[in-house]
Enzyme design. Sequence first.
Site, PDB file in Angstrom:
ATOM      1  N   GLU A  86      -2.924  -0.094   7.947  1.00  0.00           N
ATOM      2  CA  GLU A  86      -2.039   0.140   8.668  1.00  0.00           C
ATOM      3  C   GLU A  86      -2.126  -0.349  10.363  1.00  0.00           C
ATOM      4  O   GLU A  86      -3.234  -0.309  11.139  1.00  0.00           O
ATOM      5  CB  GLU A  86      -2.317   2.150   9.211  1.00  0.00           C
TER       6      GLU A  86
ATOM      7  N   ARG B 115       0.983  -1.496  -0.218  1.00  0.00           N
ATOM      8  CA  ARG B 115       0.088  -0.142  -0.302  1.00  0.00           C
ATOM      9  C   ARG B 115       1.490   1.179   0.181  1.00  0.00           C
ATOM     10  O   ARG B 115       1.672   1.300   0.893  1.00  0.00           O
ATOM     11  CB  ARG B 115      -0.834  -0.166   1.336  1.00  0.00           C
TER      12      ARG B 115
ATOM     13  N   TYR C 239      -3.642   2.125  15.604  1.00  0.00           N
ATOM     14  CA  TYR C 239      -2.518   2.466  16.697  1.00  0.00           C
ATOM     15  C   TYR C 239      -3.353   1.758  18.237  1.00  0.00           C
ATOM     16  O   TYR C 239      -2.353   0.895  19.054  1.00  0.00           O
ATOM     17  CB  TYR C 239      -1.998   3.080  16.491  1.00  0.00           C
TER      18      TYR C 239
ATOM     19  N   GLU D 106      -7.580   8.742   6.583  1.00  0.00           N
ATOM     20  CA  GLU D 106      -7.444   9.048   7.495  1.00  0.00           C
ATOM     21  C   GLU D 106      -8.093  10.309   7.740  1.00  0.00           C
ATOM     22  O   GLU D 106      -7.530  10.923   8.362  1.00  0.00           O
ATOM     23  CB  GLU D 106      -5.945   8.867   8.397  1.00  0.00           C
TER      24      GLU D 106
ATOM     25  N   HIS E 241      -3.447  10.847   0.550  1.00  0.00           N
ATOM     26  CA  HIS E 241      -2.196  11.108   1.887  1.00  0.00           C
ATOM     27  C   HIS E 241      -2.094  11.992   2.550  1.00  0.00           C
ATOM     28  O   HIS E 241      -0.074  12.198   2.790  1.00  0.00           O
ATOM     29  CB  HIS E 241      -1.359   9.505   1.987  1.00  0.00           C
TER      30      HIS E 241
ATOM     31  N   ASN F 117      -7.146   1.796  10.304  1.00  0.00           N
ATOM     32  CA  ASN F 117      -5.654   2.487  10.719  1.00  0.00           C
ATOM     33  C   ASN F 117      -6.085   2.305  11.872  1.00  0.00           C
ATOM     34  O   ASN F 117      -6.517   2.993  12.508  1.00  0.00           O
ATOM     35  CB  ASN F 117      -5.440   3.347  10.550  1.00  0.00           C
TER      36      ASN F 117
END
Length: 451
Positions: free
Chosen positions: A354, A78, A295, A167, A122, A293
């Site tokens: 991600e 990606r 985290y 995002e 992005h 994504n």
Amino acid sequence: MANRLDLHEDFRWGVSTAAYQIEGAVEEDGRGLSIWDVFGARPGAVKNGDTGRIACDHYHRHAEDIALMRGLGLDGYRFSIAWPRVQPTGAGSVNLAGLDFYDRLVDDLLAAGIAPLPTLFHWDLPQALEEAGGWLARDTAYRFAEYAGLVADRLGDRVPAWITLNEPFIHMVFGYALGIHAPGRTLMLDALPAAHHQLLGHGLAATALRERGGQVMIANNLTPVRPASDGDADTAAAAAYDALHNRLFLDPLLLGRYPDLGAFGVAPDLGGSVRDGDLELIAAAPLDGLGVNYYNPTRIGAPTGPELPFTEAEIEGVPRTAFGWPVVPDGLRELLVGLRQRYGTALPPITITENGCSVEDAPAPDGTVVDQPRIDYLAGHLDALAAAVAEGVDVRGYFTWSLLDNYEWAEGFSQRFGLVHVDFETLRRTPKASYAWYRDTIAAHRAHWAG
Ligand code: IFM
């Protein structure tokens, strides 16, 4: 207990990167200025005054980077396409030399047996579009769809699926509400039209991509939101934050409506930006896949002041990344199971687009880079992912962030997220211990199913 080896046989393994964070070559082959070139030049905007002028020099070293990917045994890569390389001012005809770079990249990936998964935006908006209002301007959504079509005209014969946006929540909040990222605006809740226009851009681009035979995904930064206590005030605050961070960018896509942002004093038309027909367009074609994504989770308590209806609370008793982010692998399982409960059959197949962590790692005197905290992070998250799959969530692949240490936006080069160490003086690449671990994990998963 669920184990990463049990992820299904055709589970796809990958890595993720983004154009401005790795490419460099900002003045080559007719590339136009992006908002990050301008923002990064502002004194004090980025740690140590770092910029993406050279970054990892991937623009010139992509063959070496593809060889590194091949060494991992990846199924997919990606990456993002820099809009200002393709349309230097964000409108008009194609800059062929810029698009040629991605054409070569796609061919080289395919020759290495790696499927390309491009993201179209992005965060590196052409500066000319920012000067016309950026994502606060409705017209940017139409420009984005035009750009998506131009890219798909050229690469669509080899690229089966596209990620429209990366995002949009982070881009709106950091870029338009708080001013921490480009374009550096500090509009607080008046930034909300930038959310709607990104989603409108997604919807318009989705139509353009589908007309050219492409599948459509979007990559959202999502977080499970935990109230600081069972009390009503904390629970209400957590629901408000969840609406802003998660539901604002999923409800319109999957349910065709915005969540109630009444706790923020925001009307359903998001500052007058939502027009008749927009929500139908955004939700029109079901997504072929949702990029997640992840985290860390977020802990939220009741507000302590009048500005916002929540405050962020510390998550205690867990390890932290170099960035200070809490390491909570089970938060990934919690997030995925929660998404399935919330959206049911409206939830498309998920790909983790991600997941990773920054570690203060550096080559030892013998040249090795031992980043055990990253290995622990990845192992824990992959097992949590396997647990979510065992609970019935449809997850098709995992793309770790990131292949290379890179330009971490406002943190410059100070936060290292790569499986591969990059010396930003010499640009030398050194695979870390996590690189070997990820390679062996992928191989072990394949061997598990082969025999
Ligand atoms: O580096 C970023 C990436 O650009 C978007 N997602 C989070 C990463 C780590 O902060």
